[in-house]
Design a protein around this motif. Structure first.
Motif, short mmCIF file in Angstrom:
data_model
loop_
_atom_site.label_atom_id
_atom_site.label_comp_id
_atom_site.label_asym_id
_atom_site.label_seq_id
_atom_site.Cartn_x
_atom_site.Cartn_y
_atom_site.Cartn_z
N UNK A 140 0.89 -1.41 -0.28
CA UNK A 140 0.02 0.24 -0.31
C UNK A 140 0.75 1.59 -0.10
N UNK A 141 0.41 2.43 -0.77
CA UNK A 141 1.40 3.66 -1.13
C UNK A 141 0.10 4.52 -0.76
N UNK A 142 0.75 5.65 -0.15
CA UNK A 142 -0.18 6.96 0.34
C UNK A 142 0.58 8.27 0.43
N UNK A 143 0.60 9.37 -0.19
CA UNK A 143 1.06 10.48 -0.56
C UNK A 143 0.07 11.54 -0.01
N UNK A 203 -10.78 5.06 4.51
CA UNK A 203 -11.28 5.38 3.47
C UNK A 203 -10.98 7.41 3.68
N UNK A 204 -10.04 7.52 4.59
CA UNK A 204 -10.32 9.12 4.88
C UNK A 204 -9.25 9.55 3.71
N UNK A 205 -7.94 8.58 3.59
CA UNK A 205 -7.11 9.37 2.93
C UNK A 205 -6.97 7.93 1.40
N UNK A 206 -6.99 8.68 0.27
CA UNK A 206 -7.38 7.58 -1.01
C UNK A 206 -5.46 7.02 -0.98
N UNK A 207 -5.71 5.84 -1.21
CA UNK A 207 -4.24 5.44 -1.86
C UNK A 207 -3.60 6.15 -2.95
N UNK A 208 -2.50 5.53 -3.63
CA UNK A 208 -1.84 6.11 -4.53
C UNK A 208 -2.03 4.60 -4.70
N UNK A 209 -1.31 3.27 -4.19
CA UNK A 209 -1.44 2.45 -5.12
C UNK A 209 -1.26 0.86 -3.96
N UNK A 210 -1.22 -0.28 -4.35
CA UNK A 210 -1.49 -1.30 -3.41
C UNK A 210 -2.86 -1.69 -3.86
N UNK A 211 -2.70 -2.48 -2.75
CA UNK A 211 -4.40 -3.65 -2.26
C UNK A 211 -4.89 -3.92 -1.06
N UNK A 212 -5.89 -3.77 -0.92
CA UNK A 212 -6.38 -3.83 0.16
C UNK A 212 -7.78 -5.27 0.26
N UNK A 227 1.47 15.72 -1.51
CA UNK A 227 2.38 16.00 -2.51
C UNK A 227 3.73 14.64 -1.37
N UNK A 228 3.61 14.54 -0.24
CA UNK A 228 4.44 14.35 0.27
C UNK A 228 4.07 12.74 0.19
N UNK A 229 4.72 11.33 0.17
CA UNK A 229 5.08 10.43 -0.03
C UNK A 229 4.81 9.86 1.96
N UNK A 230 3.51 9.39 2.04
CA UNK A 230 3.74 9.27 3.30
C UNK A 230 3.69 7.34 4.28
N UNK A 231 3.22 6.48 2.54
CA UNK A 231 3.05 5.56 2.79
C UNK A 231 3.57 4.48 1.71
N UNK A 232 4.69 4.00 1.83
CA UNK A 232 5.72 3.51 1.00
C UNK A 232 5.61 2.04 0.77
N UNK A 233 5.00 1.48 0.69
CA UNK A 233 4.41 -0.25 0.52
C UNK A 233 3.94 -1.38 1.16
N UNK A 234 3.56 -0.75 2.22
CA UNK A 234 2.65 -1.21 3.19
C UNK A 234 1.93 -2.32 3.54
N UNK A 235 2.92 -4.08 3.09
CA UNK A 235 2.37 -5.04 3.38
C UNK A 235 2.31 -5.76 5.24
N UNK A 236 0.55 -6.27 4.93
CA UNK A 236 -0.19 -6.20 6.36
C UNK A 236 -1.35 -7.93 6.75
N UNK A 237 -0.99 -8.71 7.22
CA UNK A 237 -2.18 -9.12 7.23
C UNK A 237 -3.26 -9.65 8.85
#
Lengths: 247, 229, 224
Positions: free
Chosen positions: A9-12, A51-60, A15-25
């Protein structure tokens, strides 16, 4: 099969990356304690999940079904199953404690008022506030407001409860009551994702600890092992700085 | 004081003149009330529209913003004359009161949209977040959470606005709406001394505006008090 | 019956109208300047004066803020000549607008006086400042900073208010619109152009005020 799966999961934000590829079960019944320095992305992860901040990419995925955060229907369905409690409680200021707990089940889900009312009163007494149920938020202490906020989240009967630094804004003497409520939930088998700075609490209550830094997960493991011998350099430095409360 | 005024007083203070002025004053009140009611509804709608998200409504949001910014920069007299001449173009015979009411409403909508916008903005964003995560729709959030918190911020300035328009509608006399100022001019033209006619008109405006101002101040204290006492 | 808008006939009057716009700004400026002086006296009288003066100022403010400016000017316009005072329409309107502005500006400036923080005055005293020094170095900068935005706002309101001068035959922007209307009979075109000119006029005034505020007083204002 895990209830909730997060993959890369990636999120910004601004303009700043705040999540850089998080994976968790997160499996049913898990109590995941999320720790890490301020700004490491723990709270952001929770905000993205609801869903308060839309992710840039990744899968939930939830029970195997992918959540598309761009689709309103998906987000709605997700929010029917996840509930979040905020650091600043965010109670509706124009409603009493009881009304705060009742409003979503009655007005949004359309359940019968009398039934919801009985449940709400029960929930408020479980968090120790049955005597204050007709008080407005500005008449309650921070700890009391936070317990109302937990009751409000539980009234939605969530499958997973997200707790975002729920004791950070509280005076130290009010923290205990809130933590007791959460301990009770863990003992009752509630699936939870807990972001917290209360290390001894996480150690006691979590079934798994996840440490984040700079927007990604640096280490995860069982609490006893994690706190005794952290594997990574970052985690060792972080754990080394913890001053354990005597509890 | 010019001679003759004192002698005029008994002839001026007749039931007929009093009734004429009071009736005109009621039109002043009505004009201001119509403007405020239309303004709070239409202005409220614009303020709410400006809070929406998404591409579909973007053009409407832009229009709303433009309307609010522009109409607060046109003098009431100019709006009034525009409405007056524009309604004549179509060839309809619109009643003068309606022309005055439309002009007042056009301006009040812009001002009240701004007042309501500030009221909505006074509600903390976290209230919107809390509602969103519990699946409140936009309108449900407004109705159940935001408006109940915003109205006490909106009410005092909106009431002040109503009082302001009580005075500003004096300009409607210029297109012939028989409100209080027009009545004063009429009596003046009938040969009464201006000290009496305009003096009486000033006093009547004061008699409407000042008590309402005091009421507005009490209202402000009342709604500012916390809910629970 | 259809009517087609024809702006062509009106456009050649644009310079004439623009000049009227400058007269509007000037009229507003003169009334504002006079009103500031009245308002300063009023605010000082209301804050520091003896009880009778406080009452007098209060009566002035309450009366002028609770009656319409238009009727105030009517009163002056018709009553003063009867008392032997002959004023031109411009003078009568300016006098009325000044008196009206004075009442509102008394209120604004009084509020400004009330916001000077007590602590800063104490600090000034402990630093050994004289009274004139603390007025110049502490009170005035503070008052200017807090009052700049509401005063600018009041000026814009007054620019819009000058349009009522046309009622008395003053040839400012709206007054000139009346003249152009009488010559062309293109009423809707004339008054929509004039409406747009007021928008431009007040936008320029707002922009100028916010630039001046930023450069001279370090006051930040929302630009629109």
């Amino acid at each position: 099969m895990p209830d909730l799966a997060i993959a890369d999961l990636h999120a910004a934000y601004a303009g700043r990356t705040v999540l850089g590829g998080v994976s968790l079960n997160v499996a049913s019944g898990d109590v995941v304690g999320m720790i890490g320095p301020s700004g490491s992305g723990k709270s952001t992860l929770l905000r993205v999940l609801v869903g308060l901040l839309p992710p840039v990419s990744g899968l939930v995925t939830l029970d195997g079904a992918t959540v598309d955060y761009r689709r309103k229907a998906d987000v709605r369905a997700l929010r029917d199953r996840l509930a979040i409690v905020f650091q600043q409680y965010n109670l509706f200021q124009n409603m009493t404690a009881l009304e705060n707990v009742m409003v979503a089940p009655v007005r949004i889900r359309g359940r019968p008022r009398t039934e919801v009312r009985a449940e709400a009163i029960d929930l408020l007494s479980r968090v120790g506030l049955s005597e204050r149920m007709n008080a407005y938020p500005d008449q309650l202490s921070g700890g009391q407001q936070q317990r109302v906020a937990i009751a409000r989240a539980l009234a939605l009967k969530p499958e997973i409860l997200l707790l975002d630094e729920v004791t950070s804004a509280l005076d130290p003497e009010l923290v205990g009551d809130v933590l007791d409520v959460i301990r009770g939930l863990a003992a009752a088998g509630m699936t939870m994702l807990i972001v917290s700075h209360e290390m001894s609490f996480i150690r006691d209550v979590a079934s798994r600890v996840v440490m984040m830094a700079d927007g990604s997960i640096v280490e995860e493991g069982r609490p006893a092992e994690f706190f005794r011998e952290p594997q990574t350099e970052r985690a060792r430095a972080f754990v080394g700085r913890i001053r354990w409360h005597r509890d | 004081m010019p001679h003759g005024v004192i002698e005029q007083i008994p002839r001026f203070l007749t039931w007929y003149n009093a009734a004429f002025l009071l009736r005109a004053a009621s039109f002043t009140l009505a004009l201001s009330a119509v403007g405020s009611v239309v303004g709070i509804l239409a202005g409220g709608a614009i303020a709410v529209l400006r809070r929406t998200r998404g591409w579909a409504l973007a053009p409407l949001r832009g229009l709303g913003t433009l309307y609010v910014e522009l109409f607060r920069r046109i003098p009431f007299l100019v709006t009034l004359l525009l409405v007056f001449y524009a309604t004549q173009l179509g060839g309809y015979d619109m009643p003068l009161f309606a022309i005055g009411a439309i002009a007042v409403s056009l301006i009040s909508t812009a001002y009240l949209a701004e007042i309501v916008r500030a009221g909505l903005a006074s509600v903390h964003p976290n209230q919107w977040h809390s509602a969103a995560v519990a699946n409140f729709s936009f309108m449900q959030t407004l109705r159940l959470v935001v408006i109940p918190q915003a109205w006490s911020v909106v009410l005092p300035p909106a009431f002040g606005f109503f009082i302001m328009f009580l005075k500003d509608t004096a300009l409607a006399s210029q297109v012939g709406v028989v409100e209080l100022t027009y009545a004063g001019k009429t009596l003046n033209n009938r040969g009464f001394a201006p000290v009496l006619t305009f003096g009486a008109v000033l006093l009547l405006y004061f008699a409407m505006s000042y008590p309402l101002t005091l009421l507005g101040r009490r209202l402000e204290v009342l709604v500012a008090r916390p809910r629970h006492r | 019956m259809t009517y087609t808008l024809q702006f062509g006939q009106v456009t050649r009057y644009l310079p004439f109208l623009a000049e009227g716009g400058l007269i509007s700004l000037a009229l507003a400026f003169l009334a504002f300047a006079g009103g500031m002086v009245l308002g300063l006296l009023g605010a000082m009288g209301r804050t520091f004066g003896p009880r009778a003066v406080q009452r007098g100022v209060q009566a002035y403010v309450v009366f002028f803020t609770n009656t319409p400016q238009l009727v105030q000017i009517y009163f002056l316009f018709f009553v003063l000549p009867e008392a032997g005072i002959l004023l031109s329409p411009f003078q009568a309107v300016l006098l009325g607008m000044t008196l009206n502005a004075g009442a509102y500006l008394t209120e604004i400036q009084r509020a400004g006086f009330a916001t000077v923080p007590r602590g800063e005055l104490d600090a000034a005293e402990t630093l050994g400042m004289s009274l004139t020094q603390s007025v110049r170095l502490v009170i005035l900068p503070h008052v200017v900073k807090t009052l700049y935005a509401p005063l600018s706002n009041q000026y814009i309101i007054m620019v819009l208010g000058t349009s009522m001068a046309a009622v008395f035959g003053v040839e400012e922007l709206t007054g000139r619109a009346f003249s152009v209307n009488a010559e062309t009979f293109r009423s809707v075109e004339v008054f929509s152009i004039v409406g747009a000119m007021y928008i431009v006029l007040t936008l320029i005034a707002t922009l100028a005020l916010s630039v001046v505020g930023r450069l001279m007083f370090r006051v930040r204002m929302p630009t629109l």
